[in-house]
Design a protein around this motif. Structure first.
Motif, PDB file in Angstrom:
ATOM      1  N   TRP A 203       0.836  -1.202   0.000  1.00  0.00           N
ATOM      2  CA  TRP A 203       0.000   0.000   0.000  1.00  0.00           C
ATOM      3  C   TRP A 203       0.869   1.250   0.000  1.00  0.00           C
ATOM      4  O   TRP A 203       0.626   2.188  -0.775  1.00  0.00           O
ATOM      5  N   LEU A 207       1.042   4.042  -3.006  1.00  0.00           N
ATOM      6  CA  LEU A 207       0.775   5.460  -2.764  1.00  0.00           C
ATOM      7  C   LEU A 207       1.960   6.319  -3.216  1.00  0.00           C
ATOM      8  O   LEU A 207       1.771   7.389  -3.824  1.00  0.00           O
ATOM      9  N   THR A 222      -6.917   8.012   0.034  1.00  0.00           N
ATOM     10  CA  THR A 222      -7.029   6.565   0.206  1.00  0.00           C
ATOM     11  C   THR A 222      -8.233   6.285   1.070  1.00  0.00           C
ATOM     12  O   THR A 222      -8.541   7.036   2.002  1.00  0.00           O
TER      13      THR A 222
END
Length: 730
Positions: A203, A207, A222
């Motif tokens: 993750w 990002l 998010t």
């Protein structure tokens, strides 16, 4: 009327990275059945909220690659330049109102079955989806992790080119980033598994890559389910949840936080039966303690008092909403203008969600009949075409369909008389709202009651006649109205007629003292014995709701169900907690059984599959299957009949049979709507009333006018040329 100054805080601008929200009202991503294939629908529905004062509108979950294909449900897609072009229709329309457009970039792993694309979905480990059927994912190797991360980057570039201001890396509802974070899915032993830092790596890296790609042009958001609501085996807010927020905070411009997973995502989109507005606050309030970025919270916020409390107490900076924005696209503007009693309050029935869960028909709303019809029918929730004639209209029945028809006709400037034998607007809804957990459904009635009262003040020729004698055909013909709308509703069958046999059940008779229809239970005029059997072939809320009501009152309740009990509640996300509630109350179910006959104090039930799997031709008059030998008796003190409904259409049928008398009495047309035409969902009954009021000037108002379809036509360009325009019929 000016708004209350304490609500001023809701209209303060908020900076999110390189973009500015003009206020704190934010339509979070939610499904409508438009996707990228119906750009007109998508653009019209989302941009209307910009007109209504929302600061940002998002797509539904938007697939970034064919490996994330959710057919037969309908998601948006940003796979290629065609999708960019189609979604730009949405962003262009939203920008006209000074609002921001967001895209929820989605990769589903095993929760994306890829029935259309037939691609292989990938995940942190190989597992079978607990949400889909026969859907597995392939465990990614390191090269595939980099490949999927590049899918996000490529999609982000396309999103920027489509005009989106906010780009999500979507990790709520058990989708790919959360699958890596959650040990329930992630069983890896390499640098992407094990410790929280390793599980967060996918993750975080994604990002970083998306931010590097478009972060100077777009805000990076998010969506994070900060607690999966399963306890210490998965994600808990005060353990992994807050720690991940701290880790990722430098990389995001906006946190969109919720709770739950995909298998029971009703814990996020909580139905009002179980959850009041703000139900997620006990979990999501922790995020502000560790994040330095704007935080968005959801929880079906409809009340400006609660919204203000959420902000002033520091639980969230931005009011996120999906269902309230569907029920009233003009909610922010009405709060801004102090028109609080004009708000169409979301009732939390989740019928909007049900249409997506079923597989992608246009979203509908019980409160707002124009939802989903903005483009194809040109309907605007706050604007109405002016009356084309001076015909007066009599509406018989003030239930959901009749009250809506009367309201819209009055909005158009018609002289309307709304007539009902009941003392209150609402029809059968007045008794439904007394069932456990369904009190908020009364907002449907309350909105129409308030608006009709206001409209009658504006037009003194309009009349609300409640508490009247039942209307007869003679009375209708002599009333003096040029047009008549019959909205007399429906009733539960008293003889056991049902969807399985299409016939009455021998011995069933609700006039007997120990047999009751749902109406008789709710009226409370018949005594109910200790042992209650509910016989049902209905598939929505009535049988389990009555079971809960009676069990709570101390009765011993058994449900005999010939169809899947409460099957539609799967689609409204009520089913898991409804079943838990019946279990904790000790309600018993005899499933896959129905009734062949009833005698005093007992009913004969049989297994609906008890006639054997083999069939053969045995000549006329003989069943091709073996005789069902599963019959047995079940005793009761009271039998409640939830077998089916029938339209209360006697008045309409008599008027139709006397059509030759219409002209001599000045009647130009008689129409039937709502349950009086066919038993319906409340949402569909409301739509029925709204539609006929919009189309009362048509040649044949009983039958809907054609609507605009968005289709690819063989031999023609897949997209029309020229400028894209949205036109509302006003």
């Amino acid at each position: 009327m000016a708004r209350d100054p304490k609500h001023d805080i809701l209209f303060q601008p908020i900076q999110i990275g390189p973009k500015t929200l003009r206020n704190r009202f934010y339509q979070v991503p939610h499904c409508i059945g438009a996707g990228s294939d119906k750009p007109g629908f998508q653009a019209a529905h989302r941009s209307l909220k910009g007109e209504g004062g929302w600061a940002a509108m998002n797509t539904e979950y938007c697939s970034i690659h064919p490996e994330s294909d959710d057919t037969m449900r309908l998601s948006a897609r940003i796979w290629d330049e065609g999708d960019v072009r189609n979604l730009r229709a949405m962003t262009d329309e939203i920008h006209k109102y000074g609002a921001l457009a967001g895209i929820e970039m989605w990769y589903g792993g095993a929760h994306a079955p890829c029935l259309e694309s037939r691609c292989t979905p990938r995940g942190p480990s190989q597992y079978a989806s607990e949400f889909e059927t026969l859907s597995y994912c392939k465990e990614m190797d390191l090269a595939e992790i980099a490949m999927v991360q590049q899918y996000y980057v490529d999609a982000a570039y396309r999103a920027r080119d489509a005009g989106f201001d906010i780009v999500y890396v979507y990790g709520a509802h058990s989708y790919l980033p959360l699958q890596f974070l959650n040990p329930y899915y992630n069983k890896r032993t390499d640098k992407y598994g094990g410790s929280l830092e390793n599980r967060a790596r996918f993750w975080i890296e994604t990002l970083e890559k998306v931010r590097k790609a478009v972060g100077s042009d777009c805000a990076i958001a998010t969506r994070f389910a900060v607690d999966t609501i399963y306890g210490p085996e998965q994600i808990e807010i005060e353990v992994d949840g807050m720690k991940f927020v701290e880790m990722a905070d430098p990389l995001v411009d906006l946190w969109d936080v919720d709770v739950g997973d995909i298998a029971e995502w009703g814990e996020d989109a909580g139905p009002s039966r179980f959850y009041q507005q703000g139900h997620q606050v006990p979990w999501t309030r922790f995020v502000k303690q560790v994040s330095k970025k704007p935080v968005l919270g959801v929880g079906r916020y409809t009340d400006p008092e609660k919204m203000t409390e959420i902000v002033t107490k520091g639980f969230a900076d931005i009011i996120g909403a999906a269902r309230p924005s569907i029920a009233d696209p003009f909610l922010p503007k009405k709060i801004e203008e102090g028109r609080y009693d004009d708000i169409r309050v979301c009732i939390g029935c989740n019928v909007c969600i049900s249409r997506w869960e079923i597989g992608g028909p246009p979203m509908i709303c019980t409160q707002n009949a124009t939802a989903g019809e903005e483009y194809r029918r040109g309907w605007h929730p706050e604007k109405f075409p002016k009356a084309q004639t001076k015909d007066s209209v009599l509406v018989v029945g003030a239930g959901p369909s009749g009250a809506e028809a009367a309201r819209v006709l009055m909005e158009r400037g018609y002289t309307v008389h709304l007539y009902d034998k009941a003392e209150k607007i609402g029809g059968h809804l007045n008794s439904v709202v007394t069932l456990p957990g369904l009190g908020e459904w009364g907002y449907h009635r309350d909105y129409r009651e308030t608006q009709i009262a206001k409209l009658i003040k504006k037009n003194k020729d309009c009349v609300l006649a409640l508490g009247q004698k039942p209307m007869t055909a003679d009375a209708v013909l002599q009333y003096g109205a040029e047009k008549v709308i019959i909205a007399t509703g429906s009733s539960w069958n008293t003889d056991g007629t049902n969807c399985l046999t299409h016939a009455p059940i021998p011995g069933v008779d609700a006039s007997l003292p120990d047999q009751l229809t749902p109406e008789q239970v709710l009226e409370g005029k018949k005594p109910i014995g200790k042992r209650v059997v509910l016989l049902t072939s209905d598939t929505y809320f009535m049988a389990p709701s009555l079971a809960e009501k009676l069990a709570t009152a101390g009765h011993e309740v058994t449900i005999v169900s010939g169809t899947h009990l409460a099957n539609y509640m799967h689609f409204t996300l009520e089913y898991p907690n409804m079943m838990r509630r019946l279990h904790e109350l000790g309600v018993k179910e005899i499933g896959h059984h129905f009734c062949s006959r009833v005698e005093r104090g007992r009913l004969e039930v049989y297994n609906i599959w008890g006639d054997g799997s083999k069939r053969s031709y045995r000549g006329p008059g003989v069943s091709p299957r073996d005789a069902n030998k599963s019959h047995r008796w079940v005793e009761f003190d009271s039998l409640v009949l939830v077998t089916g409904r029938h339209s209360d259409n006697a008045l309409y049928n008599e008027l139709k049979s006397r059509e030759a008398e219409w002209a001599q009495n000045g009647v130009k047309g008689v129409y039937v709507i709502g349950d009086a035409e066919i038993p319906r969902l409340i949402a569909d009954a409301t739509f029925s009333g709204h539609r006929i009021a919009r189309e009362i000037d048509a040649a044949t108002p009983q039958y809907p006018l054609p609507y605009k379809r968005e289709v690819a036509v063989w031999g023609a360009a897949h997209m029309p040329g020229g400028e894209f325009k949205i036109e509302y019929k006003v």
